[in-house]
Design an enzyme around this catalytic site. Sequence first.
Site: not given
Length: 280
Positions: A14, A56, A83, A134, A148, A152
Amino acid sequence: MSKAIFITGAGRGLGTDIARQALTAGHQVVATGRRPENVLKALGGEHDNLLVTALDITSTDAAQAAVDAAVTRFGRIDVVINNAATFQAGYFEEISDAQMRAQMETNLFGPMNITRAVLPVMRAQRAGHIVTISSIAGLVGQEFCVAYAASKFGVEGWMESLRYDVEPYGIKTTIVEPGFFRTELLVDASTSWAELSIDDYAERTKTTKAMWQSMNGQQAGDPAKLADALLKVTDLDEPPLRFVAGDDAIPTAEAKGRQITAQATASRTLGSGLAHTDAA
């Protein structure tokens, strides 16, 4: 109107789509990644409006250096798109403490590092827009996604509260909650599997891991279309606090809202009337 847009994780997926479309639209783009040579290659080489720099996101020093380079080149930063992310898959007991902490460092503290470095620039401008990617997993917990989702969910709380901190200085915030898009989140470079093994989970882990691996490259969402939609969001005078993206994500978010309302209503009998008697 041309904007200076700072994008993390621009070397693939993305992030590359966002950077490419932003350049096509005439924006000035700061495209960052751990390997700047890969970012440059993904974007087709040098461009007058492009600054490619190593980053980083887990390093505060690297975050500050990238922001300083952006301001030196373009004089301002109008939009930050957080992102870059990774996916730590697995059941909680099979995910090591080190893996869980690494997930948080990248997906939660990484965007915080970038935002902390860029906010003095935006406050001085009295304008700016912080966009953090997110996931629908930041609203709805899912099997095999405990690390994960935790990262988020953290992003959601941080960004929702950040809004109030920075709004007086003309800075907007948007949380993006995509569903399943055909990005590169499920490729080996972005996905880690639980490194511990517990017999009780063995068969479930084997089956669920195979299911997730089979999804790579089969997701319904088109990241190029998501990139286009995100750039349109950054053009809005009043961008939304949340942008839910994807035909799968929108009904999922709506169902979550109804579920929370129902749970609050069901809590009324036991959850009401708990104040001190002298607080009435």
